[in-house]
Motif scaffolding. Sequence first.
Motif, PDB file in Angstrom:
ATOM      1  N   THR A   8      12.492   0.165  -2.312  1.00  0.00           N
ATOM      2  CA  THR A   8      12.851  -0.549  -1.091  1.00  0.00           C
ATOM      3  C   THR A   8      12.938  -2.036  -1.357  1.00  0.00           C
ATOM      4  O   THR A   8      12.440  -2.550  -2.341  1.00  0.00           O
ATOM      5  CB  THR A   8      11.809  -0.312   0.015  1.00  0.00           C
ATOM      6  OG1 THR A   8      10.556  -0.857  -0.412  1.00  0.00           O
ATOM      7  CG2 THR A   8      11.646   1.160   0.318  1.00  0.00           C
ATOM      8  N   SER A   9      13.562  -2.725  -0.436  1.00  0.00           N
ATOM      9  CA  SER A   9      13.662  -4.176  -0.522  1.00  0.00           C
ATOM     10  C   SER A   9      12.332  -4.825  -0.219  1.00  0.00           C
ATOM     11  O   SER A   9      11.527  -4.303   0.547  1.00  0.00           O
ATOM     12  CB  SER A   9      14.720  -4.682   0.461  1.00  0.00           C
ATOM     13  OG  SER A   9      14.633  -6.084   0.616  1.00  0.00           O
TER      14      SER A   9
ATOM     15  N   LYS B  46      12.164  -7.536   1.351  1.00  0.00           N
ATOM     16  CA  LYS B  46      12.404  -8.354   2.550  1.00  0.00           C
ATOM     17  C   LYS B  46      12.050  -7.571   3.811  1.00  0.00           C
ATOM     18  O   LYS B  46      12.892  -7.278   4.652  1.00  0.00           O
ATOM     19  CB  LYS B  46      13.865  -8.819   2.568  1.00  0.00           C
ATOM     20  CG  LYS B  46      14.217  -9.721   1.389  1.00  0.00           C
ATOM     21  CD  LYS B  46      15.668 -10.151   1.444  1.00  0.00           C
ATOM     22  CE  LYS B  46      16.017 -11.054   0.264  1.00  0.00           C
ATOM     23  NZ  LYS B  46      17.447 -11.453   0.284  1.00  0.00           N
ATOM     24  N   ARG B  47      10.808  -7.191   3.920  1.00  0.00           N
ATOM     25  CA  ARG B  47      10.335  -6.504   5.110  1.00  0.00           C
ATOM     26  C   ARG B  47      10.061  -7.519   6.208  1.00  0.00           C
ATOM     27  O   ARG B  47       9.578  -8.614   5.945  1.00  0.00           O
ATOM     28  CB  ARG B  47       9.062  -5.720   4.796  1.00  0.00           C
ATOM     29  CG  ARG B  47       9.279  -4.558   3.827  1.00  0.00           C
ATOM     30  CD  ARG B  47       9.952  -3.388   4.544  1.00  0.00           C
ATOM     31  NE  ARG B  47      10.151  -2.266   3.647  1.00  0.00           N
ATOM     32  CZ  ARG B  47       9.524  -1.105   3.765  1.00  0.00           C
ATOM     33  NH1 ARG B  47       8.646  -0.933   4.716  1.00  0.00           N
ATOM     34  NH2 ARG B  47       9.769  -0.134   2.930  1.00  0.00           N
ATOM     35  N   GLN B  48      10.330  -7.125   7.462  1.00  0.00           N
ATOM     36  CA  GLN B  48      10.079  -8.038   8.568  1.00  0.00           C
ATOM     37  C   GLN B  48       8.607  -8.410   8.641  1.00  0.00           C
ATOM     38  O   GLN B  48       8.247  -9.565   8.765  1.00  0.00           O
ATOM     39  CB  GLN B  48      10.514  -7.386   9.888  1.00  0.00           C
ATOM     40  CG  GLN B  48      11.990  -7.499  10.160  1.00  0.00           C
ATOM     41  CD  GLN B  48      12.365  -6.863  11.478  1.00  0.00           C
ATOM     42  OE1 GLN B  48      12.721  -5.708  11.511  1.00  0.00           O
ATOM     43  NE2 GLN B  48      12.312  -7.605  12.548  1.00  0.00           N
TER      44      GLN B  48
ATOM     45  N   LYS C  29      12.366  -2.495  10.989  1.00  0.00           N
ATOM     46  CA  LYS C  29      13.205  -1.511  10.301  1.00  0.00           C
ATOM     47  C   LYS C  29      13.653  -1.927   8.912  1.00  0.00           C
ATOM     48  O   LYS C  29      13.983  -1.075   8.083  1.00  0.00           O
ATOM     49  CB  LYS C  29      14.441  -1.226  11.167  1.00  0.00           C
ATOM     50  CG  LYS C  29      15.275  -0.056  10.707  1.00  0.00           C
ATOM     51  CD  LYS C  29      16.365   0.267  11.716  1.00  0.00           C
ATOM     52  CE  LYS C  29      17.172   1.481  11.297  1.00  0.00           C
ATOM     53  NZ  LYS C  29      18.204   1.836  12.307  1.00  0.00           N
ATOM     54  N   ASN C  30      13.706  -3.207   8.607  1.00  0.00           N
ATOM     55  CA  ASN C  30      14.286  -3.651   7.339  1.00  0.00           C
ATOM     56  C   ASN C  30      13.561  -3.061   6.138  1.00  0.00           C
ATOM     57  O   ASN C  30      12.337  -3.023   6.087  1.00  0.00           O
ATOM     58  CB  ASN C  30      14.243  -5.183   7.236  1.00  0.00           C
ATOM     59  CG  ASN C  30      15.229  -5.842   8.178  1.00  0.00           C
ATOM     60  OD1 ASN C  30      15.963  -5.163   8.877  1.00  0.00           O
ATOM     61  ND2 ASN C  30      15.212  -7.163   8.207  1.00  0.00           N
ATOM     62  N   GLY C  31      14.342  -2.613   5.150  1.00  0.00           N
ATOM     63  CA  GLY C  31      13.771  -2.160   3.891  1.00  0.00           C
ATOM     64  C   GLY C  31      13.337  -0.717   3.853  1.00  0.00           C
ATOM     65  O   GLY C  31      12.720  -0.285   2.892  1.00  0.00           O
TER      66      GLY C  31
END
Length: 517
Positions: free
Chosen positions: A96-97, A99-101, A345-347
């Motif tokens: 996963t990225s 850049k998690r919120q 939701k990011n990542g």
Amino acid sequence: MHGNKPTSHICSQKKKNPLKYSLIDMASFLTYSLSLMKLLVFSSLLLILVSCFVKTSNAFEGRKDWTSAIGSHFHTVEISSLLPASVCTTSSIKGTSNKRQSTLEFYHRHGPCSRLGQDKANPTTIPSLSEILVNNEFHVKSIQARVNPNSNTNQLKNQKANLPVQSGLSLGTGNYIVTIGLGTPKKTLSFAFDTASDLTWTQCEPCAGSCYKQQDPIFNPSTSTTYCNVSCKSSECSQLFSATGNKPGCTSSSACIYEILYADQSFSVGFFSGDKLTIARDEFPNFLFGCGQDNEGLFGETAGILALGRHPISLISQTAQKYGKYFSYCLPSTPSQTGHLTLGKNGVPCNVKFTPFDNSQGPSFYFINILSITVGGHQLPIEQSVFKTSGCIIDSGTVITRLPPAAYATMRIEFRKQMSKYKIAPAFEILDTCYDLSGYTTITIPVISFTFSVNVKVNLAPFGILVAVSATTACLAFAPNWDVSDVAIFGNTQHKTFEVIYDVAGGKLGFGPDACQ
């Protein structure tokens, strides 16, 4: 500044000294409240909201010859891997990225990564696995009683006398701890997070009734410039009944009073309040929470409960403008590892497959539908009516998955058949299928799979199939419910190695397979 817009007209009085005017009222209310709670101990319970996650494939069609398909239907497991290490290892989210919120690290409350109980001058006794399993029965019975008020709670009463008083384990909360900020200036507090709870609460000075021992300094609302009491005339106050099962109280100064009660008779009573919540770099003004003035029970030195349920006053709902009612977590595979709670939701892994929540069962818990269970490539002959009679929830606070009696009996027969070369050991508490693995360094165990609605299939990792009870003994990590009407619970042992994703707004739950180390 991020977060929701400030809620208007919720506070009965902004502060300077927000509690001073109402301590006498609180004292008299507590006397009444505690008497009431003794009468309601099994009728008002708060706990766990849940959901399910997954990776798909088609459901099995009939029996398969598992002896000729060892590669896909069996795990080869080093016994030592089932045991926790003595040092903390930081886990990671794979694929996963970064850049998690908002990603918060968390840990098992009794593992080496935990800050709780590391005060050498005042060491905390770590409960044994036996104590953890016995204590967790209260959590399970609380859920059963809340889902089905007509369920039999006599067994719960009978078990209470046998509980170890000094276990240090919360009887009504989850096992995993996350740290957030509260107030202005921010005070850092460690909470047990719970997907089956709707009201976030923490202990507050001056503890007009009593406060239990906690690791962090107890929150003092008089030092926060953004704290306020919620008015008992507000719509927010009226929501407490559906969130906690108890009607709110009201002081003569119009401050809203909450009370929350657990099946072991632990409780928290205090002011329903608003203050600034800080999660990583995000701030949420006027976050509604319980500021506990009388808190009693075995809460494991945490500051309180972080509620991840679906109710309008849960953390998930109050932060919806920022995070979209979307969160996920990776539970540590062993207590010696850390995990992650991510809001937003990011990542999220791209290979996640989702199963819908079953909203026909009601809005309180995260219900999911079990279609079938497979052991070592053999789909168990369980009628769909067995699962439909009870229903199923996913819960972060239940340690061992509970199945309908008929489903568990069928699973046990097949698992024992495929594990017949290993010596049976005596039962361990609620775990009745145990093995003496003396002389083995590695073993071969059948893969257990659950298939949920829309044919979302979850292949459990070894950590979700066996639980080690000693260096040489391991048990099947499932147990039966007492009654056919008791709700099935997909517990946290079976969540390990998955990133479990709750798309609350979208009405679905997902599993990111092999996403967590």
